[in-house]
Design a protein around this motif. Sequence first.
Motif, PDB file in Angstrom:
ATOM      1  N   LEU A  49       3.232   6.087  -5.889  1.00 15.54           N
ATOM      2  CA  LEU A  49       2.886   6.996  -4.805  1.00 15.54           C
ATOM      3  C   LEU A  49       2.027   6.326  -3.742  1.00 15.54           C
ATOM      4  CD1 LEU A  49       2.150  10.275  -6.817  1.00 15.54           C
ATOM      5  CD2 LEU A  49       4.192   9.681  -5.504  1.00 15.54           C
ATOM      6  N   ILE A  50       1.231   5.360  -4.107  1.00 14.49           N
ATOM      7  CA  ILE A  50       0.371   4.686  -3.124  1.00 14.49           C
ATOM      8  C   ILE A  50       1.223   3.910  -2.118  1.00 14.49           C
ATOM      9  CG2 ILE A  50      -1.427   2.937  -2.833  1.00 14.49           C
ATOM     10  CD1 ILE A  50      -2.538   3.728  -5.542  1.00 14.49           C
ATOM     11  N   LEU A  52       4.388   4.531  -1.325  1.00 13.93           N
ATOM     12  CA  LEU A  52       5.100   5.506  -0.500  1.00 13.93           C
ATOM     13  C   LEU A  52       4.161   6.146   0.523  1.00 13.93           C
ATOM     14  CD1 LEU A  52       7.325   7.252  -3.200  1.00 13.93           C
ATOM     15  CD2 LEU A  52       8.000   5.522  -1.537  1.00 13.93           C
ATOM     16  N   ALA A  53       2.924   6.419   0.109  1.00  8.18           N
ATOM     17  CA  ALA A  53       1.956   6.996   1.047  1.00  8.18           C
ATOM     18  C   ALA A  53       1.679   6.032   2.201  1.00  8.18           C
ATOM     19  CB  ALA A  53       0.661   7.340   0.318  1.00  8.18           C
ATOM     20  N   LYS A  54       1.561   4.733   1.913  1.00  8.40           N
ATOM     21  CA  LYS A  54       1.365   3.743   2.980  1.00  8.40           C
ATOM     22  C   LYS A  54       2.571   3.705   3.913  1.00  8.40           C
ATOM     23  CE  LYS A  54      -1.706   0.550   0.527  1.00  8.40           C
ATOM     24  NZ  LYS A  54      -1.860  -0.838   0.004  1.00  8.40           N
ATOM     25  N   PHE A  55       3.759   3.806   3.334  1.00  8.94           N
ATOM     26  CA  PHE A  55       4.969   3.780   4.151  1.00  8.94           C
ATOM     27  C   PHE A  55       4.988   4.945   5.148  1.00  8.94           C
ATOM     28  CE2 PHE A  55       9.293   5.362   4.812  1.00  8.94           C
ATOM     29  CZ  PHE A  55       9.908   4.251   5.354  1.00  8.94           C
ATOM     30  N   PHE A  56       4.724   6.156   4.684  1.00  7.20           N
ATOM     31  CA  PHE A  56       4.735   7.312   5.582  1.00  7.20           C
ATOM     32  C   PHE A  56       3.576   7.272   6.568  1.00  7.20           C
ATOM     33  CE2 PHE A  56       7.263   9.092   2.014  1.00  7.20           C
ATOM     34  CZ  PHE A  56       8.393   9.446   2.736  1.00  7.20           C
ATOM     35  N   TYR A  57       2.432   6.750   6.155  1.00  2.00           N
ATOM     36  CA  TYR A  57       1.276   6.672   7.060  1.00  2.00           C
ATOM     37  C   TYR A  57       1.547   5.700   8.207  1.00  2.00           C
ATOM     38  CZ  TYR A  57      -3.416   5.494   8.717  1.00  2.00           C
ATOM     39  OH  TYR A  57      -4.514   5.254   9.515  1.00  2.00           O
ATOM     40  N   TYR A  58       2.029   4.506   7.885  1.00  2.59           N
ATOM     41  CA  TYR A  58       2.304   3.513   8.930  1.00  2.59           C
ATOM     42  C   TYR A  58       3.467   3.949   9.824  1.00  2.59           C
ATOM     43  CZ  TYR A  58      -0.765   0.318   6.363  1.00  2.59           C
ATOM     44  OH  TYR A  58      -1.834  -0.266   5.740  1.00  2.59           O
ATOM     45  N   SER A  59       4.482   4.576   9.232  1.00  5.82           N
ATOM     46  CA  SER A  59       5.605   5.044  10.049  1.00  5.82           C
ATOM     47  C   SER A  59       5.176   6.162  10.987  1.00  5.82           C
ATOM     48  CB  SER A  59       6.746   5.511   9.146  1.00  5.82           C
ATOM     49  OG  SER A  59       6.326   6.596   8.328  1.00  5.82           O
ATOM     50  N   ALA A  60       4.241   7.023  10.550  1.00  5.66           N
ATOM     51  CA  ALA A  60       3.737   8.085  11.432  1.00  5.66           C
ATOM     52  C   ALA A  60       2.986   7.497  12.615  1.00  5.66           C
ATOM     53  CB  ALA A  60       2.844   9.038  10.644  1.00  5.66           C
ATOM     54  N   LEU A  61       2.145   6.482  12.362  1.00  2.00           N
ATOM     55  CA  LEU A  61       1.414   5.840  13.462  1.00  2.00           C
ATOM     56  C   LEU A  61       2.360   5.120  14.421  1.00  2.00           C
ATOM     57  CD1 LEU A  61      -1.675   4.291  11.603  1.00  2.00           C
ATOM     58  CD2 LEU A  61      -1.598   6.367  12.983  1.00  2.00           C
ATOM     59  N   ALA A  62       3.410   4.509  13.879  1.00  4.20           N
ATOM     60  CA  ALA A  62       4.333   3.751  14.725  1.00  4.20           C
ATOM     61  C   ALA A  62       5.256   4.659  15.530  1.00  4.20           C
ATOM     62  CB  ALA A  62       5.166   2.792  13.862  1.00  4.20           C
ATOM     63  N   LEU A  63       5.595   5.834  14.978  1.00  4.65           N
ATOM     64  CA  LEU A  63       6.570   6.709  15.638  1.00  4.65           C
ATOM     65  C   LEU A  63       5.920   7.792  16.488  1.00  4.65           C
ATOM     66  CD1 LEU A  63       9.098   7.190  12.705  1.00  4.65           C
ATOM     67  CD2 LEU A  63       9.428   5.813  14.754  1.00  4.65           C
ATOM     68  N   TRP A  64       4.598   7.933  16.447  1.00  2.00           N
ATOM     69  CA  TRP A  64       3.978   8.996  17.241  1.00  2.00           C
ATOM     70  C   TRP A  64       4.208   8.845  18.744  1.00  2.00           C
ATOM     71  CZ3 TRP A  64       0.177   9.485  21.002  1.00  2.00           C
ATOM     72  CH2 TRP A  64      -0.212  10.792  21.275  1.00  2.00           C
ATOM     73  N   PRO A  65       4.102   7.638  19.335  1.00  3.49           N
ATOM     74  CA  PRO A  65       4.378   7.541  20.781  1.00  3.49           C
ATOM     75  C   PRO A  65       5.789   7.962  21.163  1.00  3.49           C
ATOM     76  CG  PRO A  65       3.215   5.586  20.010  1.00  3.49           C
ATOM     77  CD  PRO A  65       3.614   6.356  18.796  1.00  3.49           C
ATOM     78  N   THR A 134       6.127  -5.205   7.242  1.00 10.07           N
ATOM     79  CA  THR A 134       5.727  -6.066   6.131  1.00 10.07           C
ATOM     80  C   THR A 134       5.906  -5.339   4.805  1.00 10.07           C
ATOM     81  OG1 THR A 134       4.100  -7.173   7.547  1.00 10.07           O
ATOM     82  CG2 THR A 134       3.843  -7.426   5.174  1.00 10.07           C
ATOM     83  N   LEU A 135       5.559  -4.044   4.808  1.00  7.09           N
ATOM     84  CA  LEU A 135       5.747  -3.231   3.615  1.00  7.09           C
ATOM     85  C   LEU A 135       7.231  -3.084   3.284  1.00  7.09           C
ATOM     86  CD1 LEU A 135       4.205  -1.466   1.528  1.00  7.09           C
ATOM     87  CD2 LEU A 135       4.562   0.459   3.073  1.00  7.09           C
ATOM     88  N   PHE A 256       5.575  -4.064  -7.942  1.00  2.87           N
ATOM     89  CA  PHE A 256       5.557  -4.234  -6.487  1.00  2.87           C
ATOM     90  C   PHE A 256       4.415  -5.152  -6.093  1.00  2.87           C
ATOM     91  CE2 PHE A 256       3.916  -3.019  -2.340  1.00  2.87           C
ATOM     92  CZ  PHE A 256       5.056  -3.111  -1.567  1.00  2.87           C
ATOM     93  N   SER A 257       4.694  -6.109  -5.212  1.00  2.62           N
ATOM     94  CA  SER A 257       3.658  -7.013  -4.696  1.00  2.62           C
ATOM     95  C   SER A 257       3.874  -7.183  -3.206  1.00  2.62           C
ATOM     96  CB  SER A 257       3.721  -8.359  -5.417  1.00  2.62           C
ATOM     97  OG  SER A 257       4.982  -8.971  -5.220  1.00  2.62           O
ATOM     98  N   MET A 258       2.779  -7.097  -2.442  1.00  2.10           N
ATOM     99  CA  MET A 258       2.845  -7.227  -0.993  1.00  2.10           C
ATOM    100  C   MET A 258       3.139  -8.667  -0.611  1.00  2.10           C
ATOM    101  SD  MET A 258       2.722  -5.539   1.833  1.00  2.10           S
ATOM    102  CE  MET A 258       1.866  -4.027   1.453  1.00  2.10           C
ATOM    103  N   GLN A 259       4.165  -8.859   0.229  1.00  2.64           N
ATOM    104  CA  GLN A 259       4.567 -10.187   0.674  1.00  2.64           C
ATOM    105  C   GLN A 259       3.812 -10.577   1.941  1.00  2.64           C
ATOM    106  OE1 GLN A 259       6.766 -11.997  -1.174  1.00  2.64           O
ATOM    107  NE2 GLN A 259       6.882 -10.291  -2.623  1.00  2.64           N
TER     108      GLN A 259
END
Length: 637
Positions: A49-50, A52-65, A134-135, A256-259
């Motif tokens: 869940l962590i 997935l939460a990062k994915f939705f958080y970053y996508s919300a910031l990127a798609l808001w404009p 990156t995610l 899962f490991s961050m690249q």
Amino acid sequence: MLRIKKLDIFVIKSFVLLFIGTTFICLFIFMMQFLWKRVDDMVGKGLDLIVLAKFFYYSALALWPTSAPLAVLLASLMTFGNFGERFELIAMKAAGIPLTKVMRPLIIFTMFIAALSFYFQNVTGPNAQLKLYTLIYSMTQTSPELDIPESSFYQLGEENKGVKYNLYVRQKNKKTGMLYNVMIYNFSDGFENAHIIVADSGRLETTADKKHLYLHLYNGEQFENLRQQSSMSQNVPYRRESFVSKHTLIDFDSNFSMQDGSFLTVNPEFKGIKKLNHDIDSLNLRYDSIGRGYYDDAMQRAYATVELTRFDSTQMKTDALTRLNMDSLLSVSSRSTLEQVYTEAKRKVEMTDSDLSIKSLTMKDGNNIIRRHWVEMNKKFTLSLACIIFFFIGAPLGAIIRKGGLGMPVVVSIIIFLIYYIINSMGERAAKNGSWEIWFGTWISTFVTLPLGIFFTYKATRDSGVFNADVYMATIRKLLGIRTQRHLFKKEVIIEDPDYRRIDTDLDALCAECEDYMRTHRLDRLPNYARLFTNNEKDTRIRELSNRLETLVEELANSKDHMVLRIASTYPVLITDAHTSPFSNRWLNMLVGLVVPVGLFFYIRVWRFGLRLNKDLRQIITTSRNLQERIRSEELN
């Protein structure tokens, strides 16, 4: 000093509440669209869940404009639609408050949203997009979660480490985890040296560290190719092994490991304006130097010269140079020499062509990279400006439509935004590939929507019926010359009966006026082309005649006699200004007349309406005489 009134607070409060709701709705739509594109990289990976939460958080910031302009359009349209539907807008106008004054606090608030959108695109957005992609890249590198399908091959192991298994299961028991009719192909030693295992049943287990798979097989056979041991022989032996139970350990890292996503920073989407400016200058300098190097190399190949001293150059200018006659040289050469010369020349041309093609691709790629940077820089301004433009579309449109809620406003908003999105995507694509200029491709959506905002704002402040179908139908009928037919019906309540004696006299005068007009104007003849396009006066006489006719028809409509109503219904509806000069401006008429194809169109149109008017005047005379006969009859006397 800025004074905030209660009306401003009410308008801002109504808009902000709707804007927050529409922002979440629009952001959810864009996030679902983005998730649909990336669903293959996420499904079956066992992500927690962590992540997935990062994915939705970053996508919300990127798609808001991107979602902000649509949210502003929808919120402004719903706000002013609610004002109109609840008659609050009418109350404001009745109190002497114009629409522009009602919109004033929201204009300031929308400018704040546009500035916030620009900040997101310049500062927050690039960092969020870099972390988001990156995610996503890290997700693609994660091994899939173990879920063996039935009756199909499933790949196990890490192919980049040279370990690859293809597993086939005919049937499996989901409750016990048992696999039946198992077939395994091990390609660790290459395709030609495959290890094949066939078993009646088996079981797969994941180790505690989730980095290996423990495979248990029962009642089967193993076949191994021994080509490596017999490389000198044509016959290839193999080894066959039967077993009751067999256990194998397979590498399988499902954690899962961050690249490292530092290689993604070269994309212009992940850069702010300052970084874009710096990189554009660096790219221009780099590819200019590469281009100059290519040019100098090409010039040296095409015009190979030897450095001359001052005496040599002077001597060459004064002495007559004899030119070599290539035809004479070729004519005295042998056949083998000619073939050798032609082959060498062809080889050099092909080498030069291949070299220039590679160099042109390098310069083309560099040009595309620079164009992408310019497009991304312009996009940061156009998306921010779109918030303001969409407000000037949505707010007046809501005041005109006067429909609130999520019905009509949503439909209109989606249509307008789709038009904007399609034009914007088409323009950006054309700007990136060089089909259009960068400024035109990135700003074409603004050039299309800005006039719409000005038009709707002007119409709303003038209380014009933009969506009144009767207005458009009347304009179309006027252009095409389509007239409505009269239909007079007997009224149930008549306050005042027609004065037939006076009407009889008025009909004589009307007929005399029509006859005199036809005699003086001669509408059945072709009009004078020069006089038609050098005159801008309107025919006031035919307007007075039309007004007199309408007055008589209105009075005759109070008649109790069915024959009078039927005869009066045959009066034509006169079109009073179609048989004169096309425009009221004299210079515009002259300009249209000089452009012969356009002028000829208007000339034929005027002639056609003149013939119709002449026919209508004759019809008026005939109808008037019929009415006089009816009026003078014994039934009305």
